[in-house]
Design an enzyme around this catalytic site. Structure first.
Site, mmCIF file in Angstrom:
data_model
loop_
_atom_site.group_PDB
_atom_site.id
_atom_site.type_symbol
_atom_site.label_atom_id
_atom_site.label_comp_id
_atom_site.label_asym_id
_atom_site.label_seq_id
_atom_site.Cartn_x
_atom_site.Cartn_y
_atom_site.Cartn_z
ATOM 1 N N ASP A 1 -13.076 46.357 47.931
ATOM 2 C CA ASP A 1 -13.818 45.066 47.839
ATOM 3 C C ASP A 1 -14.944 45.285 47.076
ATOM 4 O O ASP A 1 -15.750 44.323 46.740
ATOM 5 C CB ASP A 1 -14.068 44.815 49.216
ATOM 6 C CG ASP A 1 -13.395 43.674 49.717
ATOM 7 O OD1 ASP A 1 -12.752 42.809 48.961
ATOM 8 O OD2 ASP A 1 -13.001 43.587 50.837
ATOM 9 N N LYS B 1 -2.691 38.517 50.833
ATOM 10 C CA LYS B 1 -2.770 39.698 50.268
ATOM 11 C C LYS B 1 -1.658 40.622 50.305
ATOM 12 O O LYS B 1 -1.307 41.576 49.531
ATOM 13 C CB LYS B 1 -4.230 40.324 50.937
ATOM 14 C CG LYS B 1 -5.375 39.655 50.254
ATOM 15 C CD LYS B 1 -6.604 39.923 50.967
ATOM 16 C CE LYS B 1 -7.926 39.069 50.563
ATOM 17 N NZ LYS B 1 -9.020 38.909 51.182
ATOM 18 N N GLN C 1 -11.260 41.854 56.184
ATOM 19 C CA GLN C 1 -11.661 40.748 55.983
ATOM 20 C C GLN C 1 -12.686 40.056 56.404
ATOM 21 O O GLN C 1 -13.220 40.276 57.587
ATOM 22 C CB GLN C 1 -10.364 39.729 56.186
ATOM 23 C CG GLN C 1 -10.355 38.205 56.101
ATOM 24 C CD GLN C 1 -10.231 38.045 54.548
ATOM 25 O OE1 GLN C 1 -9.699 39.042 53.778
ATOM 26 N NE2 GLN C 1 -10.855 37.253 53.941
HETATM 27 N N1 GUN Z 1 -13.532 36.859 52.485
HETATM 28 C C1 GUN Z 1 -13.690 35.894 51.537
HETATM 29 N N2 GUN Z 1 -13.540 36.545 50.382
HETATM 30 C C2 GUN Z 1 -13.070 37.839 50.759
HETATM 31 C C3 GUN Z 1 -13.182 38.934 49.761
HETATM 32 O O1 GUN Z 1 -13.196 39.212 48.667
HETATM 33 N N3 GUN Z 1 -12.952 40.112 50.578
HETATM 34 C C4 GUN Z 1 -13.245 40.361 52.160
HETATM 35 N N4 GUN Z 1 -12.858 41.436 52.584
HETATM 36 N N5 GUN Z 1 -13.209 38.892 52.691
HETATM 37 C C5 GUN Z 1 -13.322 38.051 52.037
#
Ligand code: GUN
Length: 294
Positions: A120, A53, A97
């Site tokens: 998110d 990311k 995350q």
């Molecule tokens: N863990 C797996 N997919 C995601 C996501 O799209 N966002 C976040 N914050 N954590 C994740």
């Protein structure tokens, strides 16, 4: 009929290219989009995702902050950081995350994120906006990426029966809402671990979205000939022949299913790359909405 292999890498790269111009324009106006990515603990898969990311931000000219906090970080410390990021004008998107370590109450943490920075789409305000079809809200990146893939490949959804396998707040439920929305007009069934006769239900589907986290669970006999199959799964399975000792497979038995369906996303290289591209898109949208009011 030949099966279309849906190339998520290619579509994701087009989405990212498309964002560059808007990022440049925002930057010119003194508002470089900014994303804060917060990781608590040392889960190896999460570390890989978080680093990807941050790298994607660098490639696009998005300002980023990576917060790698020790596993012992308390709920209070994490919430305090979120409050600081909410107040930081350089930051337009905040992502914690998932999953955090067990002592952290994830829902309580999410409630502290300013919904306008919740790229998110996990905050209840954004969940409500999705259900209300309010375009100012943020939609979780993975289901948003799935919709982009359907659009990119001109796969019709109107009047189609979509079966979404999985009812998570990250993928299954938002995916179902997007498919049933007035943008897509599909008829949607959400299936889950207690669904009776899943193979028979799936055989009635024109579109199957597999988001259960069970390696290769969707077999060829789940699939009506000509159906479209989107595989959201990213599962590590042991494989002694690989240098790392594992390989990555989806929730779909690719070899069997790809013989029967009309289009399928591979794993890796299907839905995965779209998730990060849509996170970038959501961060640019947050910046635009926070600084231009649109
Ligand atoms: N863990 C797996 N997919 C995601 C996501 O799209 N966002 C976040 N914050 N954590 C994740």
């Amino acid at each position: 009929m030949a099966t279309t292999i849906i190339d998520g890498k290619e579509v994701a790269s087009r989405v990212r290219e498309g964002l560059k111009q808007e990022i440049a324009a925002l930057t010119q106006a003194g508002h470089t989009p900014g994303l804060a990515v917060v990781l608590v603990g040392e889960d190896p898969a999460s570390q890989v995702y978080v680093n990807s990311k941050v790298k994607a931000c660098e490639e696009l000219g998005i300002y980023s902050q990576k917060w790698a906090l020790p596993a012992e970080t308390s709920q209070e410390e994490l919430v305090e950081l979120i409050h600081r990021l909410n107040a930081d004008p350089r930051i337009h998107g905040i992502l914690v995350q998932s999953p955090p370590p067990p002592h952290i109450d994830e829902e309580a943490v999410i409630l502290n994120i300013d919904p306008r920075k919740d790229v998110d789409g996990f905050h209840p305000v954004n969940v409500a906006k999705l259900v209300l079809e309010d375009a100012t809200g943020f939609v979780p990146c993975t289901p948003l990426g799935c919709m982009e893939l359907l659009k990119a490949y001109n796969i019709p959804t109107q009047g189609k029966h979509a079966v979404v396998i999985g009812r998570s707040m990250i993928v299954g439920k938002p995916m179902a809402h997007l498919l049933v929305s007035k943008q897509a007009n599909a008829t949607v069934t959400i299936a889950h671990s207690r669904t009776a006769d899943l193979p028979a239900l799936c055989r009635t589907a024109d579109i199957i979205v597999a988001a259960v986290g069970r390696p290769e669970m969707v077999k060829a006999d789940f699939v009506k000939p000509g159906a479209v199959v989107l595989d959201v799964g990213i599962n590590r399975v042991e494989d002694a022949t690989r240098p790392r000792g594992y390989r990555i497979v989806g929730d779909v038995d690719y070899a069997g299913v790809s013989e029967k369906c009309s289009a399928i996303t591979p794993v890796p290289g299907g839905v995965g790359p779209m998730t990060i591209a849509m996170l970038m898109a959501n961060t640019v949208k947050a910046c635009r909405q926070l600084t231009q009011g649109a």
